[in-house]
Design a protein around this motif. Sequence first.
Motif, PDB file in Angstrom:
ATOM      1  N   ILE A 224      -4.929   5.176   5.161  1.00 19.32           N
ATOM      2  CA  ILE A 224      -4.143   6.391   5.394  1.00 19.32           C
ATOM      3  C   ILE A 224      -4.710   7.587   4.624  1.00 19.32           C
ATOM      4  O   ILE A 224      -4.757   8.700   5.117  1.00 19.32           O
ATOM      5  CB  ILE A 224      -2.669   6.181   4.998  1.00 19.32           C
ATOM      6  CG1 ILE A 224      -2.102   4.956   5.710  1.00 19.32           C
ATOM      7  CG2 ILE A 224      -1.857   7.423   5.327  1.00 19.32           C
ATOM      8  CD1 ILE A 224      -2.199   5.005   7.212  1.00 19.32           C
TER       9      ILE A 224
ATOM     10  N   PHE B  72       0.155  -2.578   6.278  1.00 19.80           N
ATOM     11  CA  PHE B  72      -0.788  -1.531   5.883  1.00 19.80           C
ATOM     12  C   PHE B  72      -1.829  -2.139   4.939  1.00 19.80           C
ATOM     13  O   PHE B  72      -1.481  -2.918   4.050  1.00 19.80           O
ATOM     14  CB  PHE B  72      -0.053  -0.385   5.195  1.00 19.80           C
ATOM     15  CG  PHE B  72       0.849   0.387   6.115  1.00 19.80           C
ATOM     16  CD1 PHE B  72       0.391   1.527   6.761  1.00 19.80           C
ATOM     17  CD2 PHE B  72       2.151  -0.031   6.355  1.00 19.80           C
ATOM     18  CE1 PHE B  72       1.216   2.241   7.622  1.00 19.80           C
ATOM     19  CE2 PHE B  72       2.972   0.675   7.216  1.00 19.80           C
ATOM     20  CZ  PHE B  72       2.509   1.814   7.848  1.00 19.80           C
TER      21      PHE B  72
ATOM     22  N   TYR C 263      -3.715   4.410   0.306  1.00 22.08           N
ATOM     23  CA  TYR C 263      -2.631   5.301   0.695  1.00 22.08           C
ATOM     24  C   TYR C 263      -2.855   6.714   0.173  1.00 22.08           C
ATOM     25  O   TYR C 263      -2.238   7.665   0.659  1.00 22.08           O
ATOM     26  CB  TYR C 263      -1.291   4.747   0.182  1.00 22.08           C
ATOM     27  CG  TYR C 263      -1.154   3.294   0.545  1.00 22.08           C
ATOM     28  CD1 TYR C 263      -1.010   2.931   1.883  1.00 22.08           C
ATOM     29  CD2 TYR C 263      -1.253   2.292  -0.414  1.00 22.08           C
ATOM     30  CE1 TYR C 263      -0.958   1.595   2.252  1.00 22.08           C
ATOM     31  CE2 TYR C 263      -1.192   0.960  -0.053  1.00 22.08           C
ATOM     32  CZ  TYR C 263      -1.055   0.609   1.280  1.00 22.08           C
ATOM     33  OH  TYR C 263      -1.017  -0.707   1.640  1.00 22.08           O
TER      34      TYR C 263
ATOM     35  N   VAL D  94       2.912   9.672   1.317  1.00 23.68           N
ATOM     36  CA  VAL D  94       2.669   8.424   2.054  1.00 23.68           C
ATOM     37  C   VAL D  94       3.344   7.257   1.337  1.00 23.68           C
ATOM     38  O   VAL D  94       4.029   6.437   1.972  1.00 23.68           O
ATOM     39  CB  VAL D  94       1.155   8.166   2.198  1.00 23.68           C
ATOM     40  CG1 VAL D  94       0.903   6.758   2.748  1.00 23.68           C
ATOM     41  CG2 VAL D  94       0.509   9.212   3.091  1.00 23.68           C
ATOM     42  N   ILE D  95       3.167   7.178   0.022  1.00 25.03           N
ATOM     43  CA  ILE D  95       3.789   6.107  -0.759  1.00 25.03           C
ATOM     44  C   ILE D  95       5.305   6.131  -0.589  1.00 25.03           C
ATOM     45  O   ILE D  95       5.935   5.090  -0.356  1.00 25.03           O
ATOM     46  CB  ILE D  95       3.408   6.236  -2.247  1.00 25.03           C
ATOM     47  CG1 ILE D  95       1.919   5.946  -2.438  1.00 25.03           C
ATOM     48  CG2 ILE D  95       4.253   5.310  -3.117  1.00 25.03           C
ATOM     49  CD1 ILE D  95       1.395   6.291  -3.824  1.00 25.03           C
TER      50      ILE D  95
ATOM     51  N   ALA E  57       2.525  -3.773   2.492  1.00 23.55           N
ATOM     52  CA  ALA E  57       1.405  -2.915   2.102  1.00 23.55           C
ATOM     53  C   ALA E  57       0.512  -3.640   1.106  1.00 23.55           C
ATOM     54  O   ALA E  57       0.984  -4.116   0.070  1.00 23.55           O
ATOM     55  CB  ALA E  57       1.922  -1.616   1.484  1.00 23.55           C
TER      56      ALA E  57
ATOM     57  N   ASP F 160      -6.125   3.100  -4.317  1.00 22.02           N
ATOM     58  CA  ASP F 160      -4.844   2.932  -5.005  1.00 22.02           C
ATOM     59  C   ASP F 160      -5.085   2.470  -6.445  1.00 22.02           C
ATOM     60  O   ASP F 160      -4.428   2.935  -7.380  1.00 22.02           O
ATOM     61  CB  ASP F 160      -3.976   1.925  -4.252  1.00 22.02           C
ATOM     62  CG  ASP F 160      -3.958   2.224  -2.759  1.00 22.02           C
ATOM     63  OD1 ASP F 160      -3.742   3.405  -2.404  1.00 22.02           O
ATOM     64  OD2 ASP F 160      -4.176   1.299  -1.958  1.00 22.02           O
TER      65      ASP F 160
END
Length: 261
Positions: free
Chosen positions: A8, A40, A44, A54-55, A74, A80
């Motif tokens: 993402i 996912f 992110y 997004v998180i 996720a 990340d």
Amino acid sequence: MHYVVGDIHGCLQPLIRLLQREGFLGEGLEWIGGQSQLWFLGDYTDRGPDGVGVIELLMRLELEASAAGGAVHALLGNHDLMLLAAHHFTDTEIPSFKRQGQSVTFHQIWKQVGGQARDLERLNEAHIEWLSNRPALALVENTLLMHADSLFYLEWGDSLEQINRSLYDVLHSDRVEAWDHLAEQFASRFAFLEGGTALTEEFLGQLGGHRLVHGHTPIYSLIGYPPQRVFYPLEYNDGLCFNVDHALWRGGPGFTFHLGP
């Protein structure tokens, strides 16, 4: 039904458009995916403008999907990890660089790979806890899900459960050397493209699954098409591997990959 979404990279609005188009998100940004399970594969944050957004969306959808009988899952991506490292060890010099005579901090390297100052400023304890608890691997519908097209996972254990535990332990520690080592490994890629079918079969034989799905390496960079023309996963190694990095941050329309019932 199980679906997979690739990287993402802070592209909140493109993600919203994708999830609305695919029938998971309503006009009010609420979960309408029913009993579907949405996976996912990490990354992110960074590069795009709103990684924390997004998180927060995924954290909320986890709860809403669960209440509806579905699920949002996720996994952990290398970006990340880098964001967490920039938070925990901001001005600490990276040991591997220091041994080479270079003075580079975790914050500096995170910025170099696309870290966004606004994300770090907005990061709170709930975000940190959520990111730190992401598993590295999952086995779903006889499919091994992972972020990176890399063999480094095997250096952290002999089974999916052990690997997840090992990476969880690093993310909940203050062992700078371990963070540095993991970040360096996590950046590697192309293992299955270069190793071919035989290596992929060996990897799956150890960790389980009949095929694997990963992100991490943008599809457009491998096929010579612009990101705007990437609408499907890249299948390779006789159907054993599927790459789902749709490069939203480069303007790709994105897609979801249906794993099956």
